[in-house]
Design a protein around this motif. Structure first.
Motif, PDB file in Angstrom:
ATOM      1  N   GLN A 103       0.841  -1.190   0.000  1.00 47.46           N
ATOM      2  CA  GLN A 103       0.000   0.000   0.000  1.00 47.46           C
ATOM      3  C   GLN A 103       0.883   1.249   0.000  1.00 47.46           C
ATOM      4  N   LEU A 104       0.739   2.059  -1.041  1.00 50.03           N
ATOM      5  CA  LEU A 104       1.514   3.289  -1.222  1.00 50.03           C
ATOM      6  C   LEU A 104       0.786   4.451  -0.567  1.00 50.03           C
ATOM      7  N   TRP A 105       1.532   5.289   0.177  1.00 49.85           N
ATOM      8  CA  TRP A 105       0.923   6.243   1.112  1.00 49.85           C
ATOM      9  C   TRP A 105       1.637   7.576   1.083  1.00 49.85           C
ATOM     10  N   HIS A 106       0.866   8.625   1.061  1.00 52.91           N
ATOM     11  CA  HIS A 106       1.343   9.967   1.415  1.00 52.91           C
ATOM     12  C   HIS A 106       0.278  10.543   2.329  1.00 52.91           C
ATOM     13  N   VAL A 107       0.672  10.942   3.542  1.00 49.49           N
ATOM     14  CA  VAL A 107      -0.324  11.350   4.537  1.00 49.49           C
ATOM     15  C   VAL A 107      -0.850  12.761   4.326  1.00 49.49           C
TER      16      VAL A 107
ATOM     17  N   PHE B 187       6.888  -7.395  -4.825  1.00 47.02           N
ATOM     18  CA  PHE B 187       5.452  -7.413  -4.553  1.00 47.02           C
ATOM     19  C   PHE B 187       4.662  -7.884  -5.770  1.00 47.02           C
ATOM     20  N   ASP B 188       3.474  -8.408  -5.522  1.00 47.86           N
ATOM     21  CA  ASP B 188       2.588  -8.871  -6.587  1.00 47.86           C
ATOM     22  C   ASP B 188       1.748  -7.743  -7.181  1.00 47.86           C
ATOM     23  N   GLY B 189       1.807  -6.573  -6.576  1.00 50.73           N
ATOM     24  CA  GLY B 189       1.067  -5.420  -7.044  1.00 50.73           C
ATOM     25  C   GLY B 189       1.133  -4.326  -5.995  1.00 50.73           C
ATOM     26  N   VAL B 190       0.385  -3.263  -6.237  1.00 55.86           N
ATOM     27  CA  VAL B 190       0.371  -2.143  -5.295  1.00 55.86           C
ATOM     28  C   VAL B 190      -1.058  -1.653  -5.110  1.00 55.86           C
ATOM     29  N   GLU B 191      -1.286  -1.047  -3.953  1.00 55.90           N
ATOM     30  CA  GLU B 191      -2.565  -0.397  -3.657  1.00 55.90           C
ATOM     31  C   GLU B 191      -2.279   1.049  -3.279  1.00 55.90           C
ATOM     32  N   ILE B 192      -2.926   1.984  -3.936  1.00 57.08           N
ATOM     33  CA  ILE B 192      -2.790   3.402  -3.616  1.00 57.08           C
ATOM     34  C   ILE B 192      -3.726   3.728  -2.464  1.00 57.08           C
ATOM     35  N   HIS B 193      -3.194   4.348  -1.425  1.00 55.36           N
ATOM     36  CA  HIS B 193      -4.033   4.732  -0.284  1.00 55.36           C
ATOM     37  C   HIS B 193      -4.733   6.047  -0.628  1.00 55.36           C
ATOM     38  N   GLY B 194      -6.017   5.942  -0.983  1.00 51.56           N
ATOM     39  CA  GLY B 194      -6.811   7.117  -1.315  1.00 51.56           C
ATOM     40  C   GLY B 194      -7.929   7.348  -0.320  1.00 51.56           C
TER      41      GLY B 194
ATOM     42  N   LEU C 225      -3.577  12.107   1.794  1.00 51.35           N
ATOM     43  CA  LEU C 225      -3.418  13.128   0.750  1.00 51.35           C
ATOM     44  C   LEU C 225      -4.366  12.953  -0.438  1.00 51.35           C
ATOM     45  N   VAL C 226      -4.445  11.755  -1.003  1.00 52.38           N
ATOM     46  CA  VAL C 226      -5.330  11.567  -2.162  1.00 52.38           C
ATOM     47  C   VAL C 226      -6.762  11.903  -1.783  1.00 52.38           C
ATOM     48  N   ASP C 227      -7.188  11.457  -0.613  1.00 52.79           N
ATOM     49  CA  ASP C 227      -8.532  11.743  -0.119  1.00 52.79           C
ATOM     50  C   ASP C 227      -8.728  13.242   0.106  1.00 52.79           C
ATOM     51  N   GLN C 228      -7.690  13.929   0.559  1.00 53.31           N
ATOM     52  CA  GLN C 228      -7.780  15.368   0.802  1.00 53.31           C
ATOM     53  C   GLN C 228      -8.078  16.138  -0.488  1.00 53.31           C
ATOM     54  N   PHE C 229      -7.543  15.677  -1.600  1.00 55.05           N
ATOM     55  CA  PHE C 229      -7.858  16.328  -2.878  1.00 55.05           C
ATOM     56  C   PHE C 229      -9.302  16.087  -3.293  1.00 55.05           C
ATOM     57  N   LEU C 230      -9.889  14.969  -2.895  1.00 55.37           N
ATOM     58  CA  LEU C 230     -11.231  14.615  -3.351  1.00 55.37           C
ATOM     59  C   LEU C 230     -12.332  15.441  -2.699  1.00 55.37           C
TER      60      LEU C 230
END
Length: 364
Positions: free
Chosen positions: A101-105, A175-182, A187-192
């Protein structure tokens, strides 16, 4: 055809899952210092839980700027990449599948992580929240988040590049893949959300603008790992951290349409998991299914019966479990045999050693 159930196999992009039980991402703060480096203890923890159909790791910052809590892992240094390689090797040896899970707070941070400077966010608005910070005395405490500084265009481009690089590093780490933390006010949620995004440029205002950052992060990540190995976590009904946006449902559904067009492998729907959490209306679940044709993971205080019910209704493809996986490393086997579940030690969730982490026993 029989309805799917927790033990039905399922393809997820190029990865074959033996069951539909997902280990949810859970911050545990057990990295080695300095450098927030994943270690052998973490490898043991995840490998113990490899019988999950899919493991989603704890949130992992894509840059030093993206950190908001003490001892959380990163994916931006070579030491971190190699540390995570030890984790993925252990999980794969145990027969498991694992995505990072990729994250920027964003604004959910503290000045101690920024050399005394400020966290960044879409707008200079307080989250009215706290983060867990370990002081010089070695004790972790909840501390107030400062008011962040608003991101410039250059800041936005740099963070998108950080997500791209983090995704590339995740692949190097096995890793077998990635998940974006939105989700969850990061941060991603903050833009939404209109409550956290007061921008007047191409990233604020209308829904099409507020979803732009998420779309660009997805495009950068999918360009590195493939859309079929890319997921994203979203949380439309989370209201804490000053995130109670009146436009979030149409925003999420419009974003879901864009994610469908991009061919993203899954949406991970984080439902509120506290006792008085808002009910998720069934019409939203149907609207999400109509907007997005990929896999849907749901997470939020599910037990076995509730999980089977939502799979049988066709409103989800997989169900994620958080706290049950903490105390029950063999959770699929316990569900299959109808065994009671062990409880977890809430005092040892964040930081510490093997206690409350790798010392939970499998069922006899």
């Amino acid at each position: 055809m029989t309805a799917p159930h927790l033990f039905s196999p399922l393809p997820l992009g190029p990865v074959s899952l033996p069951n539909r039980m997902v280990m949810a991402p859970m911050t545990r703060a057990r990295t080695s210092q300095p450098g927030n480096v994943p270690n052998a203890l973490m490898a043991s923890y995840y490998a113990q839980r490899a019988s999950a159909g899919l493991i989603v790791t704890e949130a992992t910052q894509v840059s030093p700027q993206g950190q908001g809590y003490s001892f959380t892992p990163g994916i931006h240094s070579e030491a971190q990449v190699q540390g995570w390689r030890g984790v993925t090797d252990a999980v794969h040896r145990a027969g498991g599948r694992i995505v990072l899970q990729l994250w920027h707070v964003g604004r959910m941070s503290h000045e101690s992580f920024h050399a005394g400077g400020l966290p960044v966010a879409p707008s200079s608005l307080s989250p009215d929240a706290q983060v867990w910070v370990v002081g010089e005395d070695g004790v972790g405490r909840m501390v107030d988040c400062p008011v962040p500084r608003a991101m410039t265009g250059a800041d936005i481009r740099a963070v998108i590049e950080d997500f791209r690089r983090g995704a590339a590093n995740a692949m190097r780490a096995g890793f077998d893949g990635v998940e974006i933390h939105g989700a969850n006010g990061y941060l991603v949620d903050q833009f939404l959300r209109t409550t956290s995004n007061h921008r007047s440029d191409a990233y604020g205002g209308a829904i099409a603008n507020r979803i732009r950052f998420a779309e660009e992060v997805v495009a950068a990540v999918a360009g590195e790992v493939g859309a079929d190995r890319t997921g994203i976590r979203l949380a439309p009904f989370i209201t804490q951290r000053n995130m109670n946006c009146p436009e979030i449902i149409p925003t999420i559904l419009q974003l879901a349409q864009r994610l469908d067009a991009a061919g993203v492998a899954y949406i991970h729907l984080a439902e509120a998991d506290w006792d008085d959490a808002p009910h998720i209306p069934e019409d939203f679940r149907h609207a999400l299914r109509a907007a997005y044709k990929g896999r849907v993971i749901v997470a939020g205080k599910y037990d076995q019966a509730r999980a089977e019910r939502i799979l049988g209704q066709g409103l989800a493809d997989l169900v994620a479990f958080g706290r049950p996986f903490v105390a029950n490393p063999d959770l699929p086997a316990r569900f299959a045999a109808g065994l009671p579940l062990a409880g977890f030690d809430s005092q040892r969730l964040f930081g510490g050693d093997a206690r409350g982490y790798t010392d939970y026993a499998a069922a006899a």
